[in-house]
Write an enzyme that holds these catalytic residues in place. Structure first.
Site, PDB file in Angstrom:
ATOM      1  CB  SER A  10      -0.878   0.003   1.244  1.00 27.37           C
ATOM      2  OG  SER A  10      -0.049   0.142   2.383  1.00 27.37           O
ATOM      3  CE  LYS A  11      -1.843   5.853  -3.687  1.00 25.34           C
ATOM      4  NZ  LYS A  11      -2.610   6.945  -4.223  1.00 25.34           N
ATOM      5  NE  ARG A  12      -2.695   3.252   4.797  1.00 21.46           N
ATOM      6  CZ  ARG A  12      -2.920   2.028   5.248  1.00 21.46           C
ATOM      7  NH1 ARG A  12      -2.436   1.643   6.393  1.00 21.46           N
ATOM      8  NH2 ARG A  12      -3.617   1.169   4.541  1.00 21.46           N
ATOM      9  CD  GLN A  13       3.398  -1.002   5.531  1.00 21.56           C
ATOM     10  OE1 GLN A  13       4.462  -1.583   5.489  1.00 21.56           O
ATOM     11  NE2 GLN A  13       2.360  -1.496   6.163  1.00 21.56           N
ATOM     12  N   GLY A  14       5.063   3.169   1.408  1.00 22.77           N
ATOM     13  CA  GLY A  14       6.133   3.494   0.451  1.00 22.77           C
ATOM     14  C   GLY A  14       5.554   3.763  -0.922  1.00 22.77           C
TER      15      GLY A  14
END
Ligand code: GLU
Length: 514
Positions: A251-255
């Site tokens: 997911s975008k949240r982690q990179g």
């Protein structure tokens, strides 16, 4: 002939998972001497994003994935944008209705919601209850006359075991009673993903569908559709999920998840493709460095794993490091530089460029790699900077973003810490360091030639004469020149600094020890 396709929905950018799907489809098609089609699945009008298609194509082209057919290259099976094919879907939907394989459903969204709530309250699986499945011709007619809008649903057989052989997952079975009477055509006459996908794969002659595992639950619906049409289904391959380090879905949240983010960060296509290819596949053996052509030769869908593949940025950077080493070697060869290249186990190279002139040319490529990270200092001596970059070339290829840290001590030495001189392993205490620096100063003062090899020769001879060990002199010399614990070696550092600065730093350090 093998025909496969990449069928993205243009939602804004190319996801790294999308790049993997496209890459595998490309490798599979090329290896089989087949055809790869790009199809834009843009029937969900609510999710349209301006410029998304151009953006997708730009990223695919950047990665070097060429298509035999598609909206950007044309072909005999177009149009390649589903929004330009709506009449076809309407025609095929009508064909299913005529053959009794699909039906018109007039249920309002309020009714559907009510059904769903009831099912949930009774802890039943949710889904359409088949209310309109048995409507007679005349009932349909009268509802239409009432002006009620309708969708078209697939008449999913009540009890059928749907079985298919997935190239990656093996035999997959679904019970049809768990499959909803799928909507095929929406009330605005636009097709759903399922109908459009099946009609297009059939009409475009697709023999192999390669896509992410998230589409596996859709596959029984597709198989039923192929059956309803009396068409042969293609072979399916569902690729494993791509996971974050904590094994949650990427997911975008982690990179960064967009290919364009990696492009913007200066990654090269060889690096990203190689890394992405190994997300869920490997050819066996220990070799990991493959160019796109080499991947084509090796690729095998049967070797794709079922288990999720972890997206590990460190691994990507490892690929980047090895590829950079290879690019640098190629560059040196192209420029006709005199080099010694030593191949590493991983498939990269350790290089030594012989002669200052060659090193300066080589440093231009290094400069290119770090340009965006390099602090711009006015009045920086260009040749000095080039020597610095050359000295830390191996570190630059693994962590270009840290370039300033790698070279800063050549520009401004940090305060000298005498403890750094001490090395039990090398047999260096402060009196020894002092003796060593005196030797260096004496020898180097007299040296007119500042070629690295020359510096080395002069010092090694002097050390031999003094009866000391190499490390006893070179360790203190390196610390005196750089003031840091870890740095390029003594000869290289002297070469970087030039004669004047070298002597100055040696003298300063010698004075600080006594
Ligand atoms: N449009 C779907 C996607 O965005 C395609 C799935 C498939 O390949 O069938 O991934």
């Amino acid at each position: 002939m093998v025909v496969t396709r990449f069928a993205p929905s243009p939602t804004g950018y190319l996801h790294v998972g999308g790049l993997r799907t496209a890459l595998y489809a490309y490798l599979f098609a090329k290896k089989a001497g087949g055809k790869l089609i790009l199809r834009i699945e843009d029937t969900d009008q609510n999710r349209q994003v301006e410029g998304a298609e151009e953006n997708l194509i730009k990223s695919l082209e950047w990665a070097g994935l060429s298509f035999d057919e598609g909206p950007h290259v044309g072909g005999d099976n177009g149009p390649y944008r589903q929004s330009d094919r709506t009449e076809l879907y309407q025609k095929y939907s009508q064909e299913l209705i005529d053959n009794g394989k699909a039906y018109k459903c007039f249920c309002s969204s309020e009714r559907l919601e009510e059904v769903r709530q009831k099912q949930e309250a009774s802890k039943l699986p949710t889904g359409y209850d088949g209310h309109c499945r048995g409507l007679t011709e005349s009932e349909v007619q009268s509802k239409r006359e009432e002006g009620l809008s309708h969708v078209v649903r697939l008449k999913v057989p009540k009890e059928e075991l749907i079985v298919f052989e997935d190239i990656v997952r093996g035999k997959v079975k679904f019970a049809s009673h768990l499959v909803d009477d799928q909507v095929l055509l929406k009330s605005d006459s636009f097709p759903t993903y399922h109908l459009a996908n099946v009609v297009d794969d059939h009409l475009m002659g697709v023999t192999h569908v390669i896509r992410g595992e998230e589409w596996l639950p859709s596959t029984p619906k597709h198989i039923l559709l192929y059956k309803a049409f009396g068409w042969e289904a293609p072979q399916f391959s569902h690729l494993p999920l791509i996971l974050n380090e904590d094994r949650s879905k990427l997911s975008k949240r982690q990179g960064d998840v967009a290919v364009e983010d990696y492009m913007a960060k200066g990654y090269k296509k060889e690096e990203l493709n190689n890394f992405i290819a190994f997300l869920g596949w490997n050819p066996g053996g220990t070799r990991e460095i493959y160019s796109l052509e080499e991947l084509v030769a090796e690729f095998d869908l049967n070797k794709v794993q079922k288990a999720g593949a972890v997206f590990n940025l460190e691994k990507l950077n490892w690929f980047r490091e090895i590829w950079k080493q290879r690019q640098l070697k190629e560059y040196a060869e192209e420029k006709g530089l005199n080099i010694e290249a030593q191949q590493t186990k991983q498939g990269g190279f350790k290089l030594n460029v012989i002669g200052d002139e060659g090193r300066y040319i080589f440093a231009e490529k290094l400069h290119e790699i770090v340009a965006e990270h390099l602090d711009s200092k006015e009045e920086r001596d260009e040749l000095f900077l080039k020597r610095c970059l050359y000295a830390v070339k191996d570190k630059i290829v693994s962590e270009p973003q840290k370039v300033n840290e790698f070279i800063s001590f050549y520009f401004d030495a940090p305060e000298l810490n005498n403890d750094f001189f001490l090395s039990e392993r090398m047999g260096v205490d402060l009196p020894m360091a002092s003796k060593a620096l005196a030797i260096c100063i004496k020898e180097l003062r007299g040296s007119e030639n500042w070629d690295e090899n020359h510096i080395k020769e002069v010092l090694i001879t002097a050390i031999k004469e003094s009866g000391l060990k190499n490390g006893q002199v070179l360790w203190p010399m390196r610390v005196a020149l750089t003031h840091v614990e870890f740095s390029p070696g003594a000869f290289e550092s002297a070469w970087v600094l030039g004669k004047e600065k070298t002597i100055a730093r040696l003298e300063e350090a010698a004075a600080a020890i006594v």
